[in-house]
Design an enzyme around this catalytic site. Sequence first.
Site, PDB file in Angstrom:
ATOM      1  N   ASP A  49       0.834  -1.198   0.000  1.00  0.00           N
ATOM      2  CA  ASP A  49       0.000   0.000   0.000  1.00  0.00           C
ATOM      3  C   ASP A  49       0.874   1.256   0.000  1.00  0.00           C
ATOM      4  O   ASP A  49       2.046   1.227   0.413  1.00  0.00           O
ATOM      5  CB  ASP A  49      -0.908   0.020   1.229  1.00  0.00           C
ATOM      6  CG  ASP A  49      -2.030  -1.002   1.136  1.00  0.00           C
ATOM      7  OD1 ASP A  49      -2.275  -1.528   0.038  1.00  0.00           O
ATOM      8  OD2 ASP A  49      -2.660  -1.264   2.185  1.00  0.00           O
ATOM      9  N   ARG A  50       0.292   2.356  -0.416  1.00  0.00           N
ATOM     10  CA  ARG A  50       1.034   3.609  -0.558  1.00  0.00           C
ATOM     11  C   ARG A  50       1.774   4.000   0.715  1.00  0.00           C
ATOM     12  O   ARG A  50       2.909   4.476   0.670  1.00  0.00           O
ATOM     13  CB  ARG A  50       0.060   4.720  -0.965  1.00  0.00           C
ATOM     14  CG  ARG A  50       0.726   6.057  -1.286  1.00  0.00           C
ATOM     15  CD  ARG A  50      -0.306   7.046  -1.822  1.00  0.00           C
ATOM     16  NE  ARG A  50       0.332   8.267  -2.284  1.00  0.00           N
ATOM     17  CZ  ARG A  50       0.574   9.309  -1.503  1.00  0.00           C
ATOM     18  NH1 ARG A  50       0.230   9.272  -0.225  1.00  0.00           N
ATOM     19  NH2 ARG A  50       1.163  10.391  -1.989  1.00  0.00           N
TER      20      ARG A  50
END
Length: 218
Positions: A49-50
């Site tokens: 995830d970012r």
Amino acid sequence: MLFADEQVVVVNKPPGVSVVFDRHRRQEASFWQEVWEQLGPVFVVHRLDRDTTGTLLFARTSETQKVLSQAFSKHRVRKVYHAVVSGVPSWEHMTVEHPLRENGDRLHRTVVDWERGKPARTELRLLRVFSPEKALVEACPVTGRRHQIRAHLAALGLPLLGDTLYGGNPAAPRPLLHARLLVFPHPWHGHFVEVEAPYPEDWESLLNPATAGAATQQ
């Protein structure tokens, strides 16, 4: 860089950058692009995830990418995450097998769905208690559903600290999830490679027992 040879590269991903191009952030370069510019051609094998930090594996060639992707799909890759959760678990070990459905509500979250969800399994272990409001948990996803760790912890009433999307305490600037360890079969010789990523800098004050008053669980 954490590990590199002619076949693979493992890097310590920082927070705040997407692994691949994000259509919602068109002006932002992807982390894949940054690694390519620094190290030459690399191919994406898996994603984080970012805002998740830690071990991220790239292949040097498209053939190596195929071999590694098969290793992931056959569950031959061990992924160990460390998560700071909102609250304190009542258990020391837990296996969560709640089925998950991706994009399951209007906020596009992954949700527990006992009728239409896909099988998902996460093995959890309590590592450390910081306070009545937060603890450090090890999470090992056996399956690879989107947001699996975040959704499973939220379903247990222990969302990630900073993960406001899944109901976490907003006391942290982002969801505190770190890909601590990656163990994978090398695509050339087949022997397992184990790579560990140090915690990001902004975790240090939290994880230092001298300042956090932590109590390690055995």
